[in-house]
Motif scaffolding. Structure first.
Motif, PDB file in Angstrom:
ATOM      1  N   GLN A   1       3.701   1.923  -4.678  1.00 33.82           N
ATOM      2  CA  GLN A   1       2.433   2.280  -4.019  1.00 33.82           C
ATOM      3  C   GLN A   1       1.641   1.023  -3.675  1.00 33.82           C
ATOM      4  O   GLN A   1       1.057   0.923  -2.598  1.00 33.82           O
ATOM      5  N   ALA A   2       1.607   0.071  -4.594  1.00 33.84           N
ATOM      6  CA  ALA A   2       0.877  -1.176  -4.351  1.00 33.84           C
ATOM      7  C   ALA A   2       1.536  -1.966  -3.225  1.00 33.84           C
ATOM      8  O   ALA A   2       0.844  -2.503  -2.352  1.00 33.84           O
ATOM      9  N   LYS A   3       2.856  -2.027  -3.215  1.00 38.60           N
ATOM     10  CA  LYS A   3       3.555  -2.749  -2.150  1.00 38.60           C
ATOM     11  C   LYS A   3       3.326  -2.082  -0.789  1.00 38.60           C
ATOM     12  O   LYS A   3       3.142  -2.773   0.221  1.00 38.60           O
ATOM     13  N   ALA A   4       3.332  -0.748  -0.762  1.00 33.54           N
ATOM     14  CA  ALA A   4       3.090  -0.034   0.497  1.00 33.54           C
ATOM     15  C   ALA A   4       1.675  -0.309   0.997  1.00 33.54           C
ATOM     16  O   ALA A   4       1.459  -0.511   2.196  1.00 33.54           O
ATOM     17  N   ALA A   5       0.708  -0.331   0.105  1.00 36.69           N
ATOM     18  CA  ALA A   5      -0.674  -0.626   0.496  1.00 36.69           C
ATOM     19  C   ALA A   5      -0.784  -2.063   0.986  1.00 36.69           C
ATOM     20  O   ALA A   5      -1.516  -2.345   1.944  1.00 36.69           O
ATOM     21  N   ALA A   6      -0.055  -2.977   0.357  1.00 37.10           N
ATOM     22  CA  ALA A   6      -0.080  -4.374   0.797  1.00 37.10           C
ATOM     23  C   ALA A   6       0.458  -4.491   2.222  1.00 37.10           C
ATOM     24  O   ALA A   6      -0.067  -5.257   3.029  1.00 37.10           O
ATOM     25  N   ARG A   7       1.485  -3.717   2.541  1.00 39.32           N
ATOM     26  CA  ARG A   7       2.028  -3.750   3.907  1.00 39.32           C
ATOM     27  C   ARG A   7       0.999  -3.236   4.916  1.00 39.32           C
ATOM     28  O   ARG A   7       0.932  -3.718   6.037  1.00 39.32           O
ATOM     29  N   ARG A   8       0.178  -2.273   4.501  1.00 42.87           N
ATOM     30  CA  ARG A   8      -0.873  -1.752   5.389  1.00 42.87           C
ATOM     31  C   ARG A   8      -1.976  -2.769   5.612  1.00 42.87           C
ATOM     32  O   ARG A   8      -2.750  -2.665   6.547  1.00 42.87           O
ATOM     33  N   SER A   9      -2.069  -3.736   4.733  1.00 39.26           N
ATOM     34  CA  SER A   9      -3.199  -4.665   4.755  1.00 39.26           C
ATOM     35  C   SER A   9      -2.810  -6.042   5.234  1.00 39.26           C
ATOM     36  O   SER A   9      -3.406  -7.020   4.812  1.00 39.26           O
ATOM     37  N   GLU A  10      -1.853  -6.154   6.108  1.00 39.46           N
ATOM     38  CA  GLU A  10      -1.360  -7.462   6.519  1.00 39.46           C
ATOM     39  C   GLU A  10      -2.458  -8.432   6.927  1.00 39.46           C
ATOM     40  O   GLU A  10      -2.355  -9.617   6.695  1.00 39.46           O
ATOM     41  N   ASN A  11      -3.524  -7.942   7.530  1.00 43.86           N
ATOM     42  CA  ASN A  11      -4.588  -8.862   7.957  1.00 43.86           C
ATOM     43  C   ASN A  11      -5.776  -8.873   6.995  1.00 43.86           C
ATOM     44  O   ASN A  11      -6.768  -9.495   7.280  1.00 43.86           O
TER      45      ASN A  11
END
Length: 177
Positions: free
Chosen positions: A8-18
């Motif tokens: 879940q944390a990794k998926a959220a990190a991908r959403r937050s690239e910028n």
């Protein structure tokens, strides 16, 4: 009780690239207030970005030292570094300790936890990042002194040792601290 998973944390990190570009370089050292100070191991940077994104998506402001204070030299920590972190913690409503299998390797996490707990009694919670949704959490013994952050239907809660749940928003905004 459902803890956040590493995925879940990794998926959220991908959403937050910028996300890092949005917050990096802000010159707001002394007075900026944050809802959450994220205490974490530098070995978990990808997970930390994800946790920050999950919190930001729910409306919380989050302090991450290497994002907000990127000029700090982590190779040569000194009294000024410690004072900067103390000031930042005093400007945060709560401290969330991201517990992973790597957090035990951090020398700063126990220091941050102890300082914040002494400064704002009741303002610390542990956020375990586990491998699967149904995983339990067995952290270092002293972490059992603090409530745990968990989720139910994507809402955040804090659960104390007696299994009493309180809303995460109420925990962060507790007027008694």
């Amino acid at each position: 009780m459902a803890f956040f998973t590493k995925e879940q944390a990794k998926a959220a990190a991908r959403r937050s690239e910028n996300m890092l570009d949005q917050v990096a370089g802000l010159e707001s050292y002394s007075d900026e207030r944050f809802d959450v100070f994220l205490s974490h191991s530098m070995l978990d940077q990808d997970l930390v970005v994800g946790v920050a994104m999950l919190l930001k998506e729910q409306g919380y402001s989050v302090y991450i030292d290497w994002v907000e204070d990127e000029e700090l030299d982590r190779e040569h920590v000194d009294k000024e570094t410690a004072e900067r972190l103390r000031q930042r913690m005093r400007n945060c409503s709560s401290l969330i300790y991201i517990a992973t299998d790597r957090s035990g390797q951090s020398k700063w996490m126990p220091w941050e936890l102890g300082y914040f707990d002494g400064y704002k009694d009741g303002g610390v919670a542990i956020l375990p990042l586990v491998d699967t949704v149904n995983s339990g959490f067995d952290g270092q013994e002293y972490l059992g002194l603090y409530p745990l952050v968990n989720q139910v239907n994507q809402r955040l809660y804090v659960e104390d040792a007696s299994k009493v749940h309180s809303d995460f928003w109420a925990f962060v905004n507790d007027p008694s601290r």
